[in-house]
Design a protein around this motif. Structure first.
Motif, PDB file in Angstrom:
ATOM      1  N   ALA A 174      19.562  12.515  -3.217  1.00 34.63           N
ATOM      2  CA  ALA A 174      19.128  11.198  -3.680  1.00 34.63           C
ATOM      3  C   ALA A 174      18.990  10.216  -2.518  1.00 34.63           C
ATOM      4  O   ALA A 174      18.015   9.457  -2.441  1.00 34.63           O
ATOM      5  CB  ALA A 174      20.115  10.660  -4.710  1.00 34.63           C
ATOM      6  N   ALA A 175      19.950  10.230  -1.602  1.00 34.98           N
ATOM      7  CA  ALA A 175      19.919   9.276  -0.487  1.00 34.98           C
ATOM      8  C   ALA A 175      18.810   9.595   0.498  1.00 34.98           C
ATOM      9  O   ALA A 175      18.155   8.683   1.018  1.00 34.98           O
ATOM     10  CB  ALA A 175      21.281   9.273   0.216  1.00 34.98           C
ATOM     11  N   TRP A 176      18.591  10.867   0.762  1.00 31.83           N
ATOM     12  CA  TRP A 176      17.597  11.227   1.777  1.00 31.83           C
ATOM     13  C   TRP A 176      16.167  11.102   1.247  1.00 31.83           C
ATOM     14  O   TRP A 176      15.293  10.591   1.948  1.00 31.83           O
ATOM     15  CB  TRP A 176      17.846  12.646   2.270  1.00 31.83           C
ATOM     16  CG  TRP A 176      16.986  13.002   3.445  1.00 31.83           C
ATOM     17  CD1 TRP A 176      15.755  13.617   3.419  1.00 31.83           C
ATOM     18  CD2 TRP A 176      17.270  12.740   4.822  1.00 31.83           C
ATOM     19  NE1 TRP A 176      15.256  13.746   4.688  1.00 31.83           N
ATOM     20  CE2 TRP A 176      16.178  13.215   5.584  1.00 31.83           C
ATOM     21  CE3 TRP A 176      18.337  12.153   5.485  1.00 31.83           C
ATOM     22  CZ2 TRP A 176      16.132  13.119   6.955  1.00 31.83           C
ATOM     23  CZ3 TRP A 176      18.298  12.058   6.862  1.00 31.83           C
ATOM     24  CH2 TRP A 176      17.201  12.541   7.585  1.00 31.83           C
ATOM     25  N   ARG A 177      15.938  11.551   0.033  1.00 30.21           N
ATOM     26  CA  ARG A 177      14.579  11.518  -0.507  1.00 30.21           C
ATOM     27  C   ARG A 177      14.192  10.125  -0.975  1.00 30.21           C
ATOM     28  O   ARG A 177      13.052   9.688  -0.787  1.00 30.21           O
ATOM     29  CB  ARG A 177      14.456  12.503  -1.677  1.00 30.21           C
ATOM     30  CG  ARG A 177      14.728  13.948  -1.312  1.00 30.21           C
ATOM     31  CD  ARG A 177      13.696  14.509  -0.362  1.00 30.21           C
ATOM     32  NE  ARG A 177      12.368  14.525  -0.949  1.00 30.21           N
ATOM     33  CZ  ARG A 177      11.279  14.946  -0.331  1.00 30.21           C
ATOM     34  NH1 ARG A 177      11.358  15.365   0.927  1.00 30.21           N
ATOM     35  NH2 ARG A 177      10.107  14.938  -0.931  1.00 30.21           N
ATOM     36  N   GLY A 178      15.131   9.414  -1.629  1.00 31.00           N
ATOM     37  CA  GLY A 178      14.849   8.061  -2.099  1.00 31.00           C
ATOM     38  C   GLY A 178      13.787   8.047  -3.194  1.00 31.00           C
ATOM     39  O   GLY A 178      13.472   9.068  -3.818  1.00 31.00           O
ATOM     40  N   ALA A 197      24.184   5.121   4.735  1.00 32.39           N
ATOM     41  CA  ALA A 197      24.671   4.471   5.956  1.00 32.39           C
ATOM     42  C   ALA A 197      24.386   5.321   7.190  1.00 32.39           C
ATOM     43  O   ALA A 197      24.009   4.786   8.254  1.00 32.39           O
ATOM     44  CB  ALA A 197      26.173   4.198   5.829  1.00 32.39           C
ATOM     45  N   GLU A 198      24.535   6.627   7.079  1.00 33.59           N
ATOM     46  CA  GLU A 198      24.308   7.514   8.222  1.00 33.59           C
ATOM     47  C   GLU A 198      22.838   7.547   8.628  1.00 33.59           C
ATOM     48  O   GLU A 198      22.518   7.690   9.810  1.00 33.59           O
ATOM     49  CB  GLU A 198      24.777   8.932   7.885  1.00 33.59           C
ATOM     50  CG  GLU A 198      26.278   9.103   7.830  1.00 33.59           C
ATOM     51  CD  GLU A 198      26.935   8.917   9.176  1.00 33.59           C
ATOM     52  OE1 GLU A 198      26.422   9.459  10.181  1.00 33.59           O
ATOM     53  OE2 GLU A 198      27.966   8.224   9.242  1.00 33.59           O
ATOM     54  N   ARG A 199      21.947   7.422   7.658  1.00 37.02           N
ATOM     55  CA  ARG A 199      20.510   7.478   7.968  1.00 37.02           C
ATOM     56  C   ARG A 199      20.074   6.368   8.913  1.00 37.02           C
ATOM     57  O   ARG A 199      19.075   6.506   9.629  1.00 37.02           O
ATOM     58  CB  ARG A 199      19.691   7.384   6.681  1.00 37.02           C
ATOM     59  CG  ARG A 199      19.652   8.648   5.869  1.00 37.02           C
ATOM     60  CD  ARG A 199      18.482   8.639   4.908  1.00 37.02           C
ATOM     61  NE  ARG A 199      17.207   8.632   5.605  1.00 37.02           N
ATOM     62  CZ  ARG A 199      16.019   8.645   5.008  1.00 37.02           C
ATOM     63  NH1 ARG A 199      15.964   8.663   3.679  1.00 37.02           N
ATOM     64  NH2 ARG A 199      14.912   8.637   5.696  1.00 37.02           N
ATOM     65  N   GLU A 200      20.816   5.258   8.931  1.00 33.12           N
ATOM     66  CA  GLU A 200      20.442   4.123   9.782  1.00 33.12           C
ATOM     67  C   GLU A 200      20.960   4.265  11.204  1.00 33.12           C
ATOM     68  O   GLU A 200      20.680   3.416  12.049  1.00 33.12           O
ATOM     69  CB  GLU A 200      20.987   2.829   9.167  1.00 33.12           C
ATOM     70  CG  GLU A 200      20.513   2.565   7.744  1.00 33.12           C
ATOM     71  CD  GLU A 200      19.000   2.507   7.637  1.00 33.12           C
ATOM     72  OE1 GLU A 200      18.375   1.927   8.562  1.00 33.12           O
ATOM     73  OE2 GLU A 200      18.451   3.026   6.663  1.00 33.12           O
ATOM     74  N   ARG A 201      21.715   5.315  11.481  1.00 35.98           N
ATOM     75  CA  ARG A 201      22.303   5.473  12.817  1.00 35.98           C
ATOM     76  C   ARG A 201      21.276   6.083  13.781  1.00 35.98           C
ATOM     77  O   ARG A 201      20.413   6.865  13.388  1.00 35.98           O
ATOM     78  CB  ARG A 201      23.558   6.328  12.738  1.00 35.98           C
ATOM     79  CG  ARG A 201      24.656   5.657  11.926  1.00 35.98           C
ATOM     80  CD  ARG A 201      25.948   6.426  11.966  1.00 35.98           C
ATOM     81  NE  ARG A 201      26.981   5.679  11.256  1.00 35.98           N
ATOM     82  CZ  ARG A 201      27.762   4.751  11.791  1.00 35.98           C
ATOM     83  NH1 ARG A 201      27.620   4.460  13.082  1.00 35.98           N
ATOM     84  NH2 ARG A 201      28.662   4.131  11.073  1.00 35.98           N
ATOM     85  N   ALA A 260      16.802  10.090  16.444  1.00 32.04           N
ATOM     86  CA  ALA A 260      16.575  10.921  17.621  1.00 32.04           C
ATOM     87  C   ALA A 260      16.319  12.373  17.234  1.00 32.04           C
ATOM     88  O   ALA A 260      15.426  13.031  17.789  1.00 32.04           O
ATOM     89  CB  ALA A 260      17.780  10.829  18.561  1.00 32.04           C
ATOM     90  N   TYR A 261      17.087  12.871  16.270  1.00 33.23           N
ATOM     91  CA  TYR A 261      16.869  14.247  15.822  1.00 33.23           C
ATOM     92  C   TYR A 261      15.519  14.396  15.116  1.00 33.23           C
ATOM     93  O   TYR A 261      14.850  15.429  15.245  1.00 33.23           O
ATOM     94  CB  TYR A 261      17.993  14.683  14.887  1.00 33.23           C
ATOM     95  CG  TYR A 261      19.266  15.068  15.604  1.00 33.23           C
ATOM     96  CD1 TYR A 261      19.272  16.076  16.570  1.00 33.23           C
ATOM     97  CD2 TYR A 261      20.461  14.419  15.319  1.00 33.23           C
ATOM     98  CE1 TYR A 261      20.436  16.424  17.220  1.00 33.23           C
ATOM     99  CE2 TYR A 261      21.633  14.767  15.966  1.00 33.23           C
ATOM    100  CZ  TYR A 261      21.618  15.764  16.917  1.00 33.23           C
ATOM    101  OH  TYR A 261      22.769  16.105  17.572  1.00 33.23           O
ATOM    102  N   GLN A 262      15.094  13.370  14.388  1.00 39.23           N
ATOM    103  CA  GLN A 262      13.784  13.434  13.735  1.00 39.23           C
ATOM    104  C   GLN A 262      12.666  13.474  14.777  1.00 39.23           C
ATOM    105  O   GLN A 262      11.692  14.215  14.610  1.00 39.23           O
ATOM    106  CB  GLN A 262      13.607  12.221  12.814  1.00 39.23           C
ATOM    107  CG  GLN A 262      14.467  12.279  11.552  1.00 39.23           C
ATOM    108  CD  GLN A 262      14.325  11.023  10.713  1.00 39.23           C
ATOM    109  OE1 GLN A 262      14.330   9.915  11.236  1.00 39.23           O
ATOM    110  NE2 GLN A 262      14.210  11.194   9.401  1.00 39.23           N
TER     111      GLN A 262
END
Length: 284
Positions: free
Chosen positions: A107-111, A170-174, A179-181
Motif C-alpha cells: 500500500a505504501a509503495w504503490r500508493g 517515511a522510509e521512501r522519503e530518505r 539513490a537505489y532507484q
C-alpha cells in the motif's frame, strides 16, 4: 561522483535496555519457552491419566502442585499446556506479521487507488471484533487450534499493516531509496533488501506485544470451550476445568494457570514495549 548510500542501523544495532524489570521478564519468557519445548521429556506423569480416587488432592511429594477434579497431575498439565498456549499465539503473530507487512508495504509503495483499497479493507477488519470473528469461524470449522488462529490472525493483521505502511512511507522519503532507484534497483529489491531491514525492529517489537494479547484471547476462547479439544492440556482450558474444584474449596488447579497466563502476557508486553522504546530512542 559515486552516491554514498546511507542506511539507518537495522536489527543488528538494537540493544534492549538492561533494566531489572526487563531482565526478569525476559528470563520468564525464556523459562516458559523452555518448558514448552522440553515438556514431553520433563513431565512427571501422563497429563490425561485419570485417578478419581485421588481427585482434588493437595500438593504432595508425588504431585508437587496437586491434582485436579479428575485426578490428573496439575504440574504435568501446566508444562504440556505451555506448548499449546504458546503455539497458538506464535501462529497468530507469524501469520499476521507476514501478511500485515506485505499489505502495508504494498500500500505504501504503490500508493494511489491500491493504497485506498487496502487501507479501507483494513479499516473494515478493525470494525469487526476479533473475538466475534473467532467464534464465528469456530462455529463453522469446529473445535481445534487452527480456526481461532486463522480468525485472530485476520483480526491482528490491520495493526501490523497500518504500522508498516506508516514506516514505509517515511522510509521512501530518505535519500538512500532515491539513490537505489537511480541505480536501477527494482521496487521489490529496494523493499526487501533495504527498507524491510530498517523497519524490522519496530515491526518485531509490535509483534512481541501482539503475542501477549493473542495468548490472552486464545486462553479466553479455551475457557469458553471454543479452543482446543477437551483433553488437550491448555492453560485456558485448565481454568475452565478448575471451576468445579473452586466450588469444592480447591482453587489451586484453576489459580495456577491463571497466574501463568497473567505473568506471560505481562512479560511479553514488557519485553515488547522496552524494545519499542529502545527503537524510538535510536530514531531520535
Amino acid at each position: 561522483m559515486t552516491a554514498v548510500l546511507t542506511r539507518r542501523p537495522g536489527l543488528s544495532k538494537i540493544r534492549t535496555a538492561r533494566s531489572p524489570l526487563f531482565l526478569v521478564c525476559f528470563g520468564f519468557v525464556a523459562l516458559v519457552t523452555a518448558a514448552a519445548l522440553l515438556a514431553t521429556w520433563v513431565v512427571p506423569y501422563d497429563p490425561n491419566t485419570v485417578d478419581l480416587g485421588n481427585a482434588l488432592a493437595g500438593p504432595t511429594p508425588e504431585h508437587l502442585l496437586g491434582v485436579d477434579a479428575a485426578g490428573r497431575d496439575t504440574l504435568s498439565r501446566l508444562l504440556l499446556g505451555a506448548r499449546t498456549s504458546l503455539l497458538g499465539p506464535l501462529g497468530v503473530v507469524v501469520f499476521s506479521t507476514l501478511a500485515g507487512v506485505a499489505v502495508g508495504m504494498t500500500a505504501a509503495w504503490r500508493g494511489g487507488w491500491l493504497d485506498s483499497v487496502l487501507s479501507r479493507s483494513t479499516e473494515l477488519v478493525f470494525a469487526f471484533p476479533g473475538m466475534l470473528l473467532a467464534i464465528l469461524i469456530i462455529s463453522i470449522h469446529g473445535e481445534g487450534l487452527l480456526a481461532p488462529v486463522i480468525a485472530l490472525s485476520i483480526a491482528y493483521l490491520p495493526y501490523v499493516s497500518r504500522l508498516t505502511r506508516s514506516l514505509v512511507l517515511a522510509e521512501r522519503e530518505r535519500p538512500y531509496v532515491s539513490a537505489y532507484q537511480v541505480q536501477g534497483h527494482s521496487a521489490l529489491q529496494i523493499c526487501l533488501r533495504h527498507i524491510l531491514p530498517n523497519i524490522a525492529p519496530v515491526v518485531l517489537a509490535q509483534s512481541t506485544i501482539n503475542f501477549g494479547y493473542a495468548l490472552m484471547d486464545l486462553a479466553s476462547l479455551s475457557f469458553l470451550g471454543l479452543g482446543v479439544p477437551a483433553l488437550t492440556p491448555d492453560w485456558g482450558r485448565m481454568v475452565f476445568d478448575g471451576q468445579t474444584a473452586i466450588q469444592h474449596g480447591y482453587p489451586l488447579s484453576a489459580i495456577l494457570p491463571c497466574v501463568l497466563i497473567v505473568l506471560t502476557v505481562v512479560a511479553f508486553n514488557v519485553v515488547g514495549e522496552r524494545w519499542a522504546d529502545r527503537v524510538a530512542r535510536r530514531d531520535r
